[in-house]
Design an enzyme around this catalytic site. Structure first.
Site: not given
Lengths: 431, 431
Positions: B130, B191, B214, B237, B262, B328, B361, B415
């Site tokens: 994604y 979706q 998101n 972040s 960010h 970081h 990065d 058992e």
């Protein structure tokens, strides 16, 4: 027992339906579990004690009554019958040996610019192990969850095991002693998971929770995922046996039944190119179902989710196996190693007629916590690697950083991240 | 900017509050996402197209309009400005080199009884990546997600990236070309996650989904977890810089600001034993905030979640770092390697003054997808190991199985699993 043939017109449809198993996400269950988690976060020990008295009818008066001492674990171990102790020790020793081989070390290298890059491997600090109570209380699960954590170097292993009416399985305590468990609390359900994930006055927050449990435990583990790590949400146990003619149908029948006796929704599938052998296994299953103590459970499992599948050849079988991605795969063929080369997805592969899955449940060495319901497509057996994690290491030299800083500067500008660009730029044009 | 000292009476309380960040589980969001997932499962391509037209205002008329060809990716790459292409190629080459070192192989051994035990390592068949669209559309994320999958040997890498109003970021397509992505669809949101997890007429079901998104994407990934694998649910972040006096305050200020720009909820923390240096960094931050294009975002982040922390000594700093388990970590000290030995929890450790986080990065080599919000306590950077999985191998010999079958028989009886016991017993007392 259901019989299928890849020659059947609608085979793929029927076979896909057979494999389909979705754990219902009962919203009522989820909200109950959320409520329990919130209450434990707010009221800590007191609420865990309250729910343990309520749900497990545990006679404890205060939270400290719910902790077992190392002495109690040792006593349970010392009181084992000699042959049981020997068997448990053999299992523990073999599980430890196999998992030692999984242990990962860090590494580093210096690139052509003189920058050091590497990976640091560190054990988790503290983990929680959930062990079901009552009838499904399995000492083997204690070994399979605690030993990998112990081998990884986890500092504190906290085990929770519900004790309905205060009753405990001594063999479970003995296994905890043998596996190097740090603390044991006789609590269970969502309240135990919440206590481990968020901590209480008595129980320190853990970094990861592993181990099987009922639907409340599974829902709670899913809910706390992110707050701490979890192993997986296990589905019903399954076995897929591929056997060619040169096999004892009684052995294979019992291998299939050993999964079926676990659970009415457990799944046992035989795939074979030999119709005569298929019939023989079918008869043996019917015969043995008459005598099994857990015949009712096994019968339901076999009838509702089991199948005997006839294939044209081994090639067809391999395709089906990779489609199923079984938790347990038995390859009862003379050249099992050669055939295993073609298996892409399986939790554990048991090769040859002398390797029944039951051996793997206890003492072969590899873990018996395995990906179910086809999740072997993307996940692995529980292992030492679940109790270790990695940190990247980067150390640039004054000279070595120059070309990297330039590239980062350019790419950061393309991403409209000006501070990133400047942070990099400062290293090659000092201000 | 918030200033703290470990000498403050209520330091631990304030510091813990500063770190606390819980992603709200908005039930309305969850039910919306569940609805989208169910609709995509039922109506496939048609529904994904419908939602893409609706939410992204995408001009596509049919689903096939949403797929990009390899030729389109190559064109985007060929049209890059030379210096951008060079930077992107350097990044890709370094990321590939580092991740090659992560690749794991299987192993096996024969025990003292003559039984073969081992671990088979297999790449996932098909994964979905994604990539966020619009402003936060980062080519570096394409490299960081696709290259580890490619190195692992994943056969098919399907990338989804929303194209609001049909607009695409050419650099993202160029990165997809460079990283060896198999197919690209301009879809996004829940979706897209549903289409990847369950498959549609056009998109084959994937085994794992990685990449940021998101809150709809995050909720959808959490919802499909189990149907397929996911990387992690990423939080905002963060950077934690530990710096001693021998540093350039402007560099450190910009390193902190590079996280702050960010996201308004990103977190930048400086820990130092030198109050004079702390003041200098504080002034530099104020100064640079005047000129940053993303000053508004950075300012909010710095004011709400940032902190300058004064410690007595390095020992205190190490304790705080392990408590934070930062995504970081920059160790701006002369003996960074020695100090890193004491760090137990961090996603990535940037050692020395010439190793700004921004380098990591883009092009240092290690992955920039890292555990956030303290999850470095139990999880690792995205890596090749996320695109490989393991299968246990067990092959017992007729002689070697004897003691194991006996032990399994005994433990299975303990058992109350009779079929397990018999399945094992048959191998040592043939019937």
């Amino acid at each position: 027992m259901r019989r299928l043939s890849t020659q059947d017109q609608n085979f793929q449809t029927v076979f896909a339906d057979l494999l389909a198993f979705e754990t219902v996400n009962d919203p009522e269950l989820l909200s109950t579990v959320d409520q329990i988690i919130n209450d434990v976060r707010q009221h800590g020990d007191a609420h865990v004690l309250h729910l343990t008295q309520k749900f497990d009818r545990h006679p404890a008066h205060q939270f400290s009554d719910l902790e077992l001492s190392q002495a109690q674990l040792k006593t349970a171990f010392d009181q084992l019958q000699p042959e049981v102790r020997t068997a448990l020790e053999l299992a523990a020793q073999r599980i430890r040996a196999f998992h030692q081989a999984q242990k990962q070390d860090g590494w580093r290298y210096v690139d052509d610019l003189g920058n050091t890059l590497g990976q640091k491997v560190t054990p988790l600090d503290r983990v929680g192990i959930y062990v079901p109570g009552g009838l499904a209380s399995y000492p083997s699960s204690v070994l399979m969850n605690a030993i990998p954590a112990h081998v990884a170097g986890v500092n504190e292993i906290i085990m929770v095991v519900p004790a309905p009416d205060g009753v405990l399985n001594p063999l479970v305590l003995a296994a905890a002693h043998l596996a190097g468990v740090s603390r044991v609390f006789t609590i269970g359900g969502a309240q135990a998971v919440a206590a481990l994930a968020y901590g209480t006055e008595t129980i320190a927050r853990v970094d990861k929770i592993t181990g099987p449990g009922n639907r409340f435990v599974a829902a709670a583990k899913r809910a706390v995922f992110g707050q701490c790590g979890i192993d997986m949400i296990a589905g019903p146990s399954e076995i897929l046996v591929y056997a060619e003619s040169n096999n004892n149908p009684t052995w294979v029948a019992m291998d299939l039944l050993s999964q079926a006796e676990h659970d009415t929704v457990a799944q046992a599938i035989l795939i074979t190119p030999d119709e005569r052998f298929l019939n023989a296994v079918s008869e043996a299953i019917t015969e043995h179902l008459k005598h099994l103590p857990k015949a009712e459970i096994a019968k339901t499992s076999i009838e509702n989710r089991g199948a005997l599948v006839l294939v044209k050849d081994r090639e067809e079988a391999i395709a089906l196996i990779n489609q199923v991605a079984p938790e347990h795969l038995q390859l009862c063929v003379d050249d099992a190693e050669a055939m295993s080369e073609h298996i892409r997805h399986a939790g554990a592969i048991f090769m040859g007629s002398y390797t029944p899955e039951a051996i793997g449940d206890y003492c072969a060495g590899p873990n018996h916590v395995l990906p179910t319901s086809g999740t072997a497509r993307f996940s692995s057996p529980l292992g030492v690697y679940d109790f270790q994690k990695r940190s990247s290491l980067i150390m640039c030299s004054k000279a070595g950083v120059q070309p990297l800083a330039k590239a980062a500067d350019i790419l950061a500008q393309e991403e409209n991240l000006d501070a990133h660009a400047r942070s990099a730029r400062y290293r090659y044009t000092e201000i």
